[in-house]
Motif scaffolding. Structure first.
Motif, mmCIF file in Angstrom:
data_model
loop_
_atom_site.group_PDB
_atom_site.id
_atom_site.type_symbol
_atom_site.label_atom_id
_atom_site.label_comp_id
_atom_site.label_asym_id
_atom_site.label_seq_id
_atom_site.Cartn_x
_atom_site.Cartn_y
_atom_site.Cartn_z
ATOM 1 N N GLY A 1 43.055 38.115 62.633
ATOM 2 C CA GLY A 1 43.524 38.511 61.542
ATOM 3 C C GLY A 1 44.886 38.145 61.351
ATOM 4 N N ASN B 1 34.613 41.565 60.196
ATOM 5 C CA ASN B 1 35.583 40.849 59.333
ATOM 6 C C ASN B 1 37.095 41.354 59.388
ATOM 7 O OD1 ASN B 1 34.006 39.345 56.812
ATOM 8 N ND2 ASN B 1 32.703 41.258 57.460
ATOM 9 N N ASP B 2 37.965 40.402 58.925
ATOM 10 C CA ASP B 2 39.399 40.679 58.947
ATOM 11 C C ASP B 2 39.547 41.359 57.610
ATOM 12 O OD1 ASP B 2 42.423 41.076 58.986
ATOM 13 O OD2 ASP B 2 42.552 39.033 58.365
ATOM 14 N N GLU B 3 40.028 42.329 57.205
ATOM 15 C CA GLU B 3 40.042 43.045 56.086
ATOM 16 C C GLU B 3 41.315 42.852 55.478
ATOM 17 O OE1 GLU B 3 37.488 43.467 54.271
ATOM 18 O OE2 GLU B 3 35.881 43.811 55.834
ATOM 19 N N ASP B 4 42.415 42.547 56.419
ATOM 20 C CA ASP B 4 43.730 42.680 55.932
ATOM 21 C C ASP B 4 44.237 41.126 55.403
ATOM 22 O OD1 ASP B 4 46.575 42.826 55.603
ATOM 23 O OD2 ASP B 4 46.915 43.786 57.726
ATOM 24 N N ASP C 1 40.913 41.805 65.370
ATOM 25 C CA ASP C 1 42.189 41.925 64.810
ATOM 26 C C ASP C 1 43.116 40.941 65.060
ATOM 27 O OD1 ASP C 1 41.269 44.569 63.632
ATOM 28 O OD2 ASP C 1 42.281 45.587 65.230
ATOM 29 N N LYS D 1 41.981 37.243 54.495
ATOM 30 C CA LYS D 1 40.756 38.056 54.899
ATOM 31 C C LYS D 1 39.528 37.068 54.981
ATOM 32 C CE LYS D 1 39.709 41.170 52.147
ATOM 33 N NZ LYS D 1 39.656 42.025 50.872
#
Length: 724
Positions: free
Chosen positions: A446, A468-471, A443, A451
């Motif tokens: 991120g 993965n960083d989804e933000d 996180d 992303k």
């Protein structure tokens, strides 16, 4: 009871166990021929040999299966492994080669290549017989040392031109008992000299040494079956990698997955190191870290409670018992006598008093400061965020508390505050950050990228999971520097590696620890097995294991990389790489990195703190290279005087840099350090010069960026003019 009778009682019918059972029985009989029926020395006490239990045999079989079929490293249990297990086991039991003779080792020759088959099928007796023999030899050595003390240390000769080897781990085994006697006379002389030079009189020296050796004797006579089993299983499990280990039922009670064997009370992670208990790392925000004197690789000699007059010598103690001794009620003080990591030999110790307390989450939290740099009539404001660990309040998170604390949430708030203050760049300080919650590292990356992948995790089946960083939101998109050192490990390396791979910022400092593996704790019928099951890889494909993260701009460290770090550990998993995963490259530093390094080198060329750091590193290196120490009193005085003079000169040089008065004596320096350590609320007013240099590098980046922007703007104006 005769050897044959003891052998038959141990194995009523060993042959029914098949080939492995026959091999184990033969090995045990061979060892029995080298063992006296009991170890009766110059005392009424008799050593009672320990024996394996049925539960331990079953646990051994389960451990062997887990290691062969679920560990990340694919390795079979064969004759070659047998020899390695044998060597590792002896390293644990007699790592300094001060108890066993060459003849003892020769008697083990037939055992060496048969341990593998026995370990696959739970035949533990050969390992226990080795353990019992070593314990009996330890008793003989300690009794010999006590007999020398009884004669009076004043009878020892300190005028001869003698010396003693400081590290015997690679030395030849002594030929026989007479040779061991001569070695132990030297060991005693070395111990006496060290205390004499500290101003202790012979009567007090004799009392202290007698207490030490009698304490060790007591531990040997109290040896338990579990001691032998845990030592044997750890020698076995350690063949796969240094982070795979067996926890006895009692040790399992003290085990915390997030902080292996951390002490409730002082906040230090410990492990066994031959006959010593060694500090692995300090828990950020804990009493030991705040007190400031205890360091990684220090070895604990004794423990003293505040309501007791005398310290308890813990050399040779079990790890769990040392843990129990150091634990205690909050606000009470425990005093540790330790051999410092940089001590020239084992006789040099220092005393550290630590007030016990709980490790508070808020004291592990990220924090910030702002520093300013004037460059060419322009002032740059640089924000510094210190992250001591990757933390998360899981309990508050599970309870649905919207304000739960975590590294990423706290850093996001600090970034917002720094942006409001108008900072031009951010330095992330991850030095001494040993890792923590993996999802927090994911996180945190991120916050600085859109992303994308942050880390790859490969298991023993070669299956790769990508975190993965989804933000898509970015908390901070400005210039970034990440500070690391040798004690930055695990999650810290994931963050630094990702920032480096994305070209999102520069990594500055020294090569990181190289802890790139993932462990899981598996329950057994008897205890637990901590086993390595996965390995971390950067988005660029290279592993963080063994090699760690190599900084873009390097700053030397006092830490000895040959003693601390993954590549300093036996049987560490190697570095390798897998396929990279697609990721954005935000900036290519290749055009400016040489200029940044040149500016850094020029700044440090005459920097007083850096010159002092280099002097300390050279001093520590010289001490580490000292392989022997004199047993001649006058020579030893001169040697100690040189060490004390150098220590004092370095301390006074640092005092001068910060405007303090110099110390007249080393005692005065030690007293001042104790006072500083005792005042946990005191703060160092002087900015850490490494942090300051991180800010300077950031200011360099900003200057070069402005220069490049000006050049690009000029080129654009010229091109437009030519077009007209």
């Amino acid at each position: 009871m005769s050897i044959a009778e003891r052998f038959m009682n141990r194995y009523s019918n060993p042959w029914k166990g098949g080939k492995a059972g026959r091999q184990a029985a033969i090995l045990t009989l061979m060892l029995a021929l080298a063992l006296p029926a009991s170890a009766k020395v110059e005392t009424d006490k008799v050593y009672d040999p320990v024996s394996p239990t049925v539960e331990q045999a079953r646990a051994n079989i389960l451990i062997a299966r887990q290691l062969q079929f679920t560990h990340f490293r694919d390795m079979s249990i064969n004759d070659s492994l047998s020899g390695d297990v044998f060597d590792a086991y002896l390293e644990y039991l007699d790592g300094q080669r001060i108890y066993l003779t060459k003849k003892d080792i020769e008697n083990f020759s037939a055992v060496r290549m048969g341990l593998g088959s026995a370990l696959k099928t739970g035949q533990l007796q050969p390992g226990f017989d080795i353990y019992n023999l070593v314990q009996q030899r330890i008793i003989q050595r300690l009794e010999f040392a006590l007999s020398l003390i009884d004669k009076g240390v004043g009878n020892l000769n300190f005028e001869a031109e003698e010396s003693i080897l400081l590290d015997r781990s690679e030395a030849d085994w002594e030929a026989d008992t007479d040779a061991l006697d001569a070695l132990w006379v030297k060991r005693l002389k070395n111990a006496v000299l060290a205390q004499r030079l500290n101003g202790t009189d012979d009567e007090a020296i004799e009392e202290a040494l007698r207490r030490r050796y009698e304490g060790q004797l007591k531990r040997v006579y109290q040896a338990r079956s579990e001691d032998a089993f845990q030592a044997y299983m750890n020698a076995f499990a350690g063949m796969w990698d240094p982070h795979t280990s067996y926890f006895s039922p009692r040790t399992s009670e003290n085990f915390n997955i997030n902080m292996s064997l951390s002490l409730e009370g002082i906040g230090a992670v410990l492990q066994s190191d031959n006959e010593y208990t060694k500090v692995v790392r300090l828990v950020p925000g804990g009493p030991a870290a705040k007190q400031g004197q205890l360091e990684p690789a220090d070895r604990i000699v004794s423990v003293k409670q505040e309501d007791e007059e005398k310290a308890v010598n813990v050399i040779g103690w079990r790890l769990d018992e040392v843990v129990d001794l150091i634990r205690g009620p909050r606000e009470s003080t425990v005093t540790l006598e330790v051999i410092p990591a940089d001590a020239p030999d084992e006789t040099v110790t220092e005393t550290i008093a630590i007030k016990r307390d709980n490790v508070k989450l808020e004291e592990q939290s990220a924090s910030k400061e702002v520093i300013k740099f004037d460059r060419n009539n322009e002032t740059f404001q640089i924000g510094v965020i210190h992250i001591p660990t990757f933390y998360a309040d899981f309990k508050a998170m599970q309870e649905g508390d919207p304000n739960y604390k975590s590294t990423t949430r706290d850093v996001r708030k600090l970034i917002d505050e720094l942006k409001a203050e108008g900072v031009d760049g951010v330095v992330m300080d991850l030095r001494n950050n040993g890792g923590g919650a993996l999802h927090e590292a994911n996180d945190l990356v991120g916050l600085f990228i859109e992303k994308g992948p942050t880390v790859q995790i490969r298991n023993s089946n070669n299956d790769v999971q990508v975190l993965n960083d989804e933000d898509p939101s970015v908390a901070y998109d400005g210039p970034l520097v990440v500070l690391v050192n040798r004690m930055s490990a695990s999650a810290s390396e994931i963050f630094a590696g990702a920032i480096q791979d994305y070209g999102r910022g520069l990594v500055v400092g020294s090569q990181t620890f190289g802890k790139g593996t993932v462990q899981a704790v598996r329950p057994l019928n008897h205890g637990q097995l901590k086993i390595t099951q996965s390995k971390f890889y950067r988005v660029s494909g290279g592993s963080t294991q063994h090699k760690g993260v190599i900084p873009d701009i390097e700053i030397p460290s006092r830490v000895d990389k040959t003693r601390i770090g993954e590549d300093a550990l036996d049987h560490a998993l190697p570095w390798d790489q897998i396929e990279a995963v697609p990721h954005t490259r935000y900036f290519d530093f290749s055009g400016v990195i040489d200029e940044l390094r040149t500016r850094h080198d020029n700044r440090f060329k005459d920097h007083p703190e850096f010159q002092l750091l280099k002097k300390e590193i050279e001093f520590l290196k010289q001490q580490r290279e000292q392989t022997t120490v004199s047993l001649n009193l006058e020579d030893r005085k001169e040697y100690q005087s040189q060490i004390e003079s150098t220590r004092l000169s370095i301390a006074n040089a640092r005092r001068e840099i910060h405007g303090g008065e110099p110390f007249d004596t080393l005692d005065e320096l030690d007293e001042w350090q104790d006072q500083q350590a005792a005042d946990l609320d005191s703060t160092d007013e002087e900015l850490d010069f490494i942090v300051h240099e991180g800010g300077n590098i950031m200011a360099d980046m900003l200057e070069l960026d402005q220069r490049m922007a000006s050049i690009m703007n000029l080129k654009q104006i010229t091109a437009q003019a030519q077009a007209r």
